[in-house]
Design a protein around this motif. Structure first.
Motif, mmCIF file in Angstrom:
data_model
loop_
_atom_site.group_PDB
_atom_site.id
_atom_site.type_symbol
_atom_site.label_atom_id
_atom_site.label_comp_id
_atom_site.label_asym_id
_atom_site.label_seq_id
_atom_site.Cartn_x
_atom_site.Cartn_y
_atom_site.Cartn_z
ATOM 1 N N PRO A 121 5.086 -11.499 16.967
ATOM 2 C CA PRO A 121 4.819 -10.167 16.394
ATOM 3 C C PRO A 121 4.172 -10.316 15.013
ATOM 4 N N PRO A 122 3.169 -9.505 14.715
ATOM 5 C CA PRO A 122 2.504 -9.626 13.407
ATOM 6 C C PRO A 122 3.429 -9.193 12.277
ATOM 7 N N PHE A 123 3.190 -9.775 11.114
ATOM 8 C CA PHE A 123 3.905 -9.346 9.903
ATOM 9 C C PHE A 123 2.876 -8.639 9.028
ATOM 10 N N ILE A 124 3.134 -7.370 8.760
ATOM 11 C CA ILE A 124 2.100 -6.530 8.136
ATOM 12 C C ILE A 124 2.506 -6.133 6.716
ATOM 13 N N ILE A 125 1.563 -6.313 5.800
ATOM 14 C CA ILE A 125 1.700 -5.789 4.446
ATOM 15 C C ILE A 125 0.696 -4.653 4.322
ATOM 16 N N ASP A 126 1.193 -3.427 4.291
ATOM 17 C CA ASP A 126 0.283 -2.277 4.285
ATOM 18 C C ASP A 126 -0.514 -2.171 2.996
ATOM 19 N N HIS A 127 0.090 -2.624 1.902
ATOM 20 C CA HIS A 127 -0.555 -2.437 0.590
ATOM 21 C C HIS A 127 -0.118 -3.586 -0.306
ATOM 22 N N VAL A 128 -1.021 -4.519 -0.558
ATOM 23 C CA VAL A 128 -0.696 -5.620 -1.476
ATOM 24 C C VAL A 128 -0.503 -5.018 -2.869
ATOM 25 N N ASP A 129 0.706 -5.157 -3.377
ATOM 26 C CA ASP A 129 1.123 -4.401 -4.549
ATOM 27 C C ASP A 129 0.851 -5.167 -5.853
ATOM 28 N N PRO A 130 -0.010 -4.647 -6.719
ATOM 29 C CA PRO A 130 -0.233 -5.315 -8.018
ATOM 30 C C PRO A 130 1.042 -5.476 -8.840
ATOM 31 N N GLU A 131 2.014 -4.592 -8.634
ATOM 32 C CA GLU A 131 3.282 -4.737 -9.367
ATOM 33 C C GLU A 131 4.010 -6.009 -8.932
ATOM 34 N N ALA A 149 5.913 -18.684 -13.572
ATOM 35 C CA ALA A 149 5.681 -19.049 -14.979
ATOM 36 C C ALA A 149 4.183 -19.277 -15.216
ATOM 37 N N ASP A 150 3.372 -18.400 -14.651
ATOM 38 C CA ASP A 150 1.918 -18.559 -14.729
ATOM 39 C C ASP A 150 1.292 -17.191 -14.996
ATOM 40 N N PRO A 151 1.003 -16.897 -16.264
ATOM 41 C CA PRO A 151 0.476 -15.561 -16.603
ATOM 42 C C PRO A 151 -1.037 -15.452 -16.498
ATOM 43 N N ASN A 152 -1.644 -16.112 -15.502
ATOM 44 C CA ASN A 152 -3.096 -16.044 -15.337
ATOM 45 C C ASN A 152 -3.525 -14.583 -15.157
ATOM 46 N N GLN A 153 -4.459 -14.148 -15.992
ATOM 47 C CA GLN A 153 -4.826 -12.729 -16.045
ATOM 48 C C GLN A 153 -5.568 -12.242 -14.796
ATOM 49 N N ILE A 154 -6.080 -13.163 -13.970
ATOM 50 C CA ILE A 154 -6.762 -12.690 -12.755
ATOM 51 C C ILE A 154 -5.784 -11.989 -11.815
ATOM 52 N N HIS A 155 -4.482 -12.208 -12.027
ATOM 53 C CA HIS A 155 -3.461 -11.565 -11.195
ATOM 54 C C HIS A 155 -2.922 -10.277 -11.841
ATOM 55 N N TYR A 171 -6.697 -9.352 -2.290
ATOM 56 C CA TYR A 171 -6.830 -8.474 -3.441
ATOM 57 C C TYR A 171 -5.779 -7.359 -3.436
ATOM 58 N N GLY A 172 -5.482 -6.884 -4.621
ATOM 59 C CA GLY A 172 -4.552 -5.774 -4.767
ATOM 60 C C GLY A 172 -5.007 -4.573 -3.952
ATOM 61 N N GLY A 173 -4.073 -3.935 -3.254
ATOM 62 C CA GLY A 173 -4.374 -2.740 -2.481
ATOM 63 C C GLY A 173 -4.777 -2.993 -1.045
ATOM 64 N N GLU A 174 -5.042 -4.252 -0.698
ATOM 65 C CA GLU A 174 -5.494 -4.539 0.664
ATOM 66 C C GLU A 174 -4.367 -4.418 1.687
ATOM 67 N N ARG A 175 -4.769 -4.166 2.947
ATOM 68 C CA ARG A 175 -3.834 -4.260 4.077
ATOM 69 C C ARG A 175 -4.010 -5.644 4.692
#
Lengths: 162, 151
Positions: A10-20, A30-36, A87-91
Motif C-alpha cells: 500500500p502506498p504511503f502518502i504525504i498530502d502536503h510536505v510541511d515546511p514547519e 543540528a543542521d540549520p541550512n537555510q535552503i530548508h 519541495y515544500g507543499g508537494e504531494r
C-alpha cells in the motif's frame, strides 16, 4: 494482508510536505541550512521558489511505507538514492514492490514520487519480519492483511489461510 | 571548460576521523515528534524510528555538517547534496540509550557531471555504538559537492 513476490505494498502518502516539519528537522539534524528554512535564500541560490525538504525525511517516508506494510518488522538494511529534491507543499507518494521473500526476510524496491515531477528517490531495503509473519515465508507469502493485486486476491479469497 | 587533466586535485581527506566525543540519546519525546512529522505514530515498544540511523550519526559524529564540508574545502552555503545513503542495522535503535559514533572519510573524488559540471563526491562511513560497545549499525553516505568555480 498477505504479500507475495511481485506485489505492490500500500502506498504511503504525504498530502502536503510541511515546511514547519523542516524547521523541526533542522533541530533534529543540528543542521540549520537555510535552503530548508528560507524561501528567499532558496531563490537567491537559484534553487527554485520553495523550501527544500531535508534528504533524510524522504528516506523516512520510504521507511514508513515499509513499516506500515509490515507492522512489527525491522529494517535490516536499506540503500537510498537521491534523484531530485522534494519541495515544500508537494504531494509525495512512497511505493514499494516485494522483490524476494526468504528466511523471515522480505526485500523490496522502494520509490518516492512527486505527484507533479515523478520519481525523486529510489531505494532497496530488507525487512526482518516478526515471528508472527515470518512463519508464512516458506509459502513465499508474508503479512497479516489482505492482498493488493488481482492474482493474490483470488488466491486469498479461495484460500484465505494459505 | 577546463580539461580534466588540468583540474586541481581535491583536498586529501580520505582517512579523516569522524569519531564523536559525546553520547547521543534518542529521547522518547523527540522520537514522538519526529515520527509524527513524517506521518506515522511512534512505536510503543521503545524502538526509535529507523531514520535515526542518519540523524544520530550526523548529530553525534565528530564534525558538524559545515565542519565536514570545510574539511573538504567546501562552503556549506554552496549547497552540498545527498547522493546516496546506505545503512546496515545490527540491532533496532531504542529510545533512552546512550549511543556513540565512530567513523571516517572513505574518499573524496573530483568528477565531471553533465548536469552539475565539476563536483567532488564525498563518501564517509559512520558506526553507531550502543552502550555495550558493539555497533548497532553502520552507514555509508555519499554527498555531492558542486564545484561551480571549476566549471
Amino acid at each position: 494482508m498477505t504479500y507475495a513476490v511481485g506485489d505492490e505494498l500500500p502506498p504511503f502518502i504525504i498530502d502536503h510536505v510541511d515546511p514547519e516539519a523542516m524547521k523541526e528537522w533542522a533541530i533534529f539534524l543540528a543542521d540549520p541550512n537555510q535552503i530548508h528554512l528560507d524561501v528567499e535564500f532558496v531563490k537567491a541560490k537559484g534553487l527554485g521558489d520553495r523550501v527544500i525538504n531535508q534528504g533524510p525525511i524522504n528516506i523516512a517516508y520510504m521507511m514508513n511505507c515499509l513499516l506500515s506494510a509490515f507492522p512489527g518488522g525491522q529494517i535490516a538494511n536499506m540503500t537510498s538514492r537521491f534523484l531530485d529534491n522534494v519541495y515544500g507543499g508537494e504531494r509525495i507518494v512512497a511505493k514499494a514492490t516485494v522483490d524476494a521473500i526468504e528466511g523471515g526476510k522480505v526485500t523490496c524496491s522502494v520509490r518516492l514520487d512527486s505527484e507533479d515531477r515523478g520519481m525523486v528517490n529510489s531505494a532497496t531495503a530488507t525487512i526482518v519480519l516478526p515471528p508472527s509473519q515470518s512463519s508464512a515465508t516458506s509459502a513465499e507469502q508474508v503479512g497479516n492483511q489482505t492482498p493488493n493485486n488481482p492474482l493474490s486476491w483470488l488466491t486469498w479469497l479461495l484460500y484465505p489461510k494459505a | 571548460m577546463p580539461d580534466m587533466d588540468v583540474l586541481p586535485p581535491p583536498p586529501e581527506v580520505a582517512g579523516l576521523r569522524l569519531d564523536g566525543t559525546d553520547a547521543y540519546v534518542i529521547s522518547a519525546q523527540e522520537n514522538d515528534a519526529l515520527c509524527r512529522s513524517t506521518g506515522i505514530a511512534p512505536a510503543d515498544d521503545g524502538t526509535a524510528h529507523p531514520i535515526y540511523y542518519y540523524v544520530a550519526t550526523q548529530v553525534a559524529m565528530g564534525k558538524t555538517v559545515a565542519g565536514l564540508c570545510a574539511a573538504c574545502d567546501f562552503d556549506v552555503d554552496d549547497g552540498p547534496m545527498m547522493g546516496s545513503s546506505e545503512v546496515r542495522f545490527s540491532t533496532p535503535l531504542r529510545t533512552g540509550l546512550p549511543y556513540t559514533v565512530s567513523g571516517e572519510v572513505l574518499s573524496l573524488e573530483r568528477k565531471r557531471s553533465r548536469k552539475l559540471g565539476v563536483m567532488d563526491v564525498l563518501t564517509y562511513r559512520l558506526r553507531l555504538h550502543g552502550p555495550e560497545g558493539g555497533a548497532a549499525l553502520e552507514t555509508d553516505n555519499v554527498w555531492v559537492l558542486p564545484r561551480r568555480e571549476l566549471a
